[in-house]
Design a protein around this motif. Structure first.
Motif, short mmCIF file in Angstrom:
data_model
loop_
_atom_site.label_atom_id
_atom_site.label_comp_id
_atom_site.label_asym_id
_atom_site.label_seq_id
_atom_site.Cartn_x
_atom_site.Cartn_y
_atom_site.Cartn_z
N ASP A 143 0.84 -1.19 0.00
CA ASP A 143 0.00 0.00 0.00
C ASP A 143 0.88 1.25 0.00
O ASP A 143 1.94 1.29 0.64
CB ASP A 143 -0.91 0.02 1.23
N VAL A 144 0.43 2.30 -0.68
CA VAL A 144 1.20 3.54 -0.76
C VAL A 144 1.17 4.25 0.57
O VAL A 144 0.11 4.45 1.16
CB VAL A 144 0.66 4.45 -1.88
N ALA A 145 2.35 4.63 1.06
CA ALA A 145 2.47 5.35 2.33
C ALA A 145 2.67 6.84 2.11
O ALA A 145 2.14 7.66 2.86
CB ALA A 145 3.64 4.79 3.13
N CYS A 146 3.47 7.20 1.10
CA CYS A 146 3.85 8.61 0.87
C CYS A 146 3.81 8.94 -0.61
O CYS A 146 4.03 8.07 -1.46
CB CYS A 146 5.28 8.88 1.34
N ILE A 147 3.55 10.18 -0.88
CA ILE A 147 3.84 10.76 -2.19
C ILE A 147 4.83 11.88 -1.94
O ILE A 147 4.53 12.86 -1.25
CB ILE A 147 2.58 11.31 -2.88
N ALA A 160 6.62 10.89 -6.56
CA ALA A 160 7.10 9.52 -6.40
C ALA A 160 6.31 8.84 -5.28
O ALA A 160 6.22 9.36 -4.16
CB ALA A 160 8.59 9.50 -6.07
N MET A 161 5.74 7.69 -5.59
CA MET A 161 5.01 6.92 -4.59
C MET A 161 5.98 6.00 -3.86
O MET A 161 6.76 5.28 -4.50
CB MET A 161 3.91 6.08 -5.24
N LEU A 162 5.94 6.01 -2.53
CA LEU A 162 6.70 5.06 -1.73
C LEU A 162 5.70 4.25 -0.91
O LEU A 162 4.85 4.82 -0.22
CB LEU A 162 7.69 5.77 -0.81
N THR A 163 5.81 2.95 -0.99
CA THR A 163 4.92 2.08 -0.24
C THR A 163 5.43 1.89 1.18
O THR A 163 6.58 2.23 1.50
CB THR A 163 4.80 0.71 -0.91
N HIS A 164 4.58 1.31 2.03
CA HIS A 164 5.03 0.97 3.38
C HIS A 164 6.23 0.02 3.30
O HIS A 164 7.19 0.17 4.05
CB HIS A 164 3.88 0.33 4.16
N GLY A 165 6.16 -0.92 2.37
CA GLY A 165 7.28 -1.85 2.22
C GLY A 165 8.55 -1.18 1.75
O GLY A 165 9.64 -1.49 2.23
N ASN A 166 8.44 -0.24 0.80
CA ASN A 166 9.62 0.51 0.35
C ASN A 166 10.35 1.15 1.52
O ASN A 166 11.58 1.02 1.67
CB ASN A 166 9.22 1.64 -0.61
N ILE A 167 9.59 1.82 2.38
CA ILE A 167 10.19 2.56 3.50
C ILE A 167 10.75 1.61 4.55
O ILE A 167 11.84 1.83 5.09
CB ILE A 167 9.16 3.52 4.11
#
Length: 494
Positions: A143-147, A160-167
């Motif tokens: 799921d997207v956490a940040c833009i 840029a979309m960063l997901t919970h997993g990305n972070i």
């Protein structure tokens, strides 16, 4: 796990270390238990105002505990956090609010744009007074956490979309590279709307249960004061920030013995500046990354920082990084090529921009647009941005190399180099140089200093001595405005 996302972190950390200090700001300490309570009440207030899972919640303002509270409250609702660069002009901010479709804005300053929920930072206490606990929705790692909007040095910035997993994977990569401890006193002085201060400092410190000392903005004396008062152990900064510290009158006598690690990124750092810190016995760790990689892609660990001075290090543990030719075949050792990154920390793409997403991602590899070389041992050295390189008389010129050489001059505080058109050579260099405090510098001094240090075609023909350089919100130099300025008289013959 019912909630694998970042919104569960405040409750988990409050349960593990409720009395530990999470944040220090302007002399006020907030424990993890207190912070969790404040985040929960804010989340409830936002929910009552109509914010639901998937909505975008924007934040506009300098570094402040309310940034942290808004971010985690947003995630607690399963919503998407949009931190905005408060240094942008009103039209730029309004564009990002409209483009992201923000449902709510928490702001330190008024913004003339239609947003359903608008709360001033000064009114947050009143807004959250009646808030109660909320049931957290299930949030997955995809799921997207940040833009996070890119610097936008040309045209409109991309979200840029960063997901919970990305972070989360980025935090894991950081903790592999840096021995972050539960007694960490992390100085957060770079802007939190920038991915490095947020994902490389504040969130790993939060994960480990350390303390983040938040400065509202960068200030050399304020940094020295914070180190002395709080015995800072770890901080991130860009080249300009560390140069300011080393050029301060307080540099020689400052007690820096508490500092375990200094971390930098954002642009290649002159080796002379790194050596200045190493001479003080400090571990100066350089990394490379970008917003789209959450941001860590490579990192030079403290134990290698002296043997590989100037290197951006090796690929982080949970990612693959390579250097490629324009046809995407692997570059040979020492051959400049574009940096490509693949891993769980890499963005799934840009918000509402499928064409930009398709252009940036090839078979799961993110194309950075940055140029680097890799040596036989696998260490990366960032050469420059692809768009910043220019060709003079058929030879490639990398401005970062020229800037590093100019920085060796004792009277130089900062330098930026761009390519400008030339009838004979196609392009030649133009340097913008900021003198060190109290130093005297003329345009002709720069070519004279570089003679014998660089090939002649790399030495700038034009030199401007300026008071400062235009910067983005993340303190990167904006070279577009520099290229547009009228040319001065040549500082050396073509």
């Amino acid at each position: 796990m019912r909630n694998a996302g970042l919104g569960s972190w405040p409750a988990r950390r409050a349960a593990m270390s409720p009395g530990a200090t999470a944040l220090i700001f302007a002399g006020r300490r907030t424990t993890y238990a207190e912070l969790h309570e404040r985040i929960s009440r804010l989340a409830a207030a936002l929910r009552a105002a109509g914010v639901t899972s998937g909505d975008r919640v924007a934040y506009l303002g300098p570094n402040h505990p309310s940034f942290v509270e808004t971010m985690f409250a947003t995630w607690m609702l399963g919503a998407i956090f949009v931190p905005l660069n408060f240094r942008l002009s009103p039209p730029e901010i309004e564009y990002q609010l409209r483009h992201s479709g923000a449902a709510a804005l928490i702001s330190a300053t008024p913004v003339d744009v239609d947003v359903a929920v608008r709360v001033s930072i000064d009114d947050l206490e009143t807004f959250t007074a009646a808030g109660e606990r909320v049931d957290e929705p299930e949030t997955g790692l995809d799921d997207v956490a940040c833009i996070l909007y890119t610097s936008g040095t040309t045209g409109h910035p991309k979200g840029a979309m960063l997901t919970h997993g990305n972070i989360i994977w980025n935090c894991y990569n950081l903790l592999v590279c840096v021995d972050v401890a539960s007694d960490e006193m992390t100085l957060v002085s770079a802007p939190l709307f920038h991915v490095a201060a947020l994902n490389q400092c504040l969130l790993p410190t939060f994960l480990k249960g350390g303390t983040s000392v938040i400065m509202p903005g960068w200030d050399v004396d304020g940094c020295y004061d914070a180190i002395a008062e709080h015995r800072i152990t770890w901080m991130f900064g860009v080249s300009q920030m560390f140069a300011g510290l080393s050029q301060s009158p307080r540099w020689a006598d400052a007690d820096l013995t508490s500092v375990r690690c200094l971390m930098t990124g954002g642009a290649p750092v002159p080796e002379a500046l790194i050596r200045a810190y190493q001479e003080r016995g400090l571990a100066f760790c350089q990394g490379y990354g970008m917003t789209e990689t959450s941001p860590g892609a490579t990192f030079l660990e403290a134990r290698e920082s002296r043997a590989h001075i100037g290197s951006a290090g090796l690929p982080v543990f949970f990612a693959d990084v390579r250097v490629s030719r324009p046809d995407l075949t692997p570059a040979d050792p020492g051959e400049p090529g574009e940096v490509l990154v693949r891993g769980p920390n890499v963005t799934p793409g840009y918000w509402n921009d499928p064409s930009a997403t398709a252009a940036a991602l090839t078979d799961g590899w993110f194309r950075s647009g940055d140029l680097a070389t890799v040596d036989e041992a696998g260490h990366f050295r960032i050469v420059d941005r692809t768009k910043d390189m220019f060709i003079s008389g058929g030879e490639n010129v990398y401005p970062a190399e020229v800037e590093a050489a100019i920085f060796e001059h004792p009277a130089v505080a900062e330098a930026a180099v761009v390519g400008v058109p030339d009838e004979t050579w196609g392009e030649v260099g133009r340097a913008f140089v900021v003198p060190a405090p109290g130093a005297s510098l003329t345009p002709g001094d720069v070519p004279e200093f570089l003679s014998g240090r660089l090939a002649r075609y790399k030495i700038p023909v034009y030199v401007d001595v300026v008071d400062d350089l235009p910067r983005t919100g993340s303190n990167k130099v904006r070279k577009g405005p520099l290229r547009a300025l009228p040319l001065p008289s040549p500082a050396r013959p073509r």
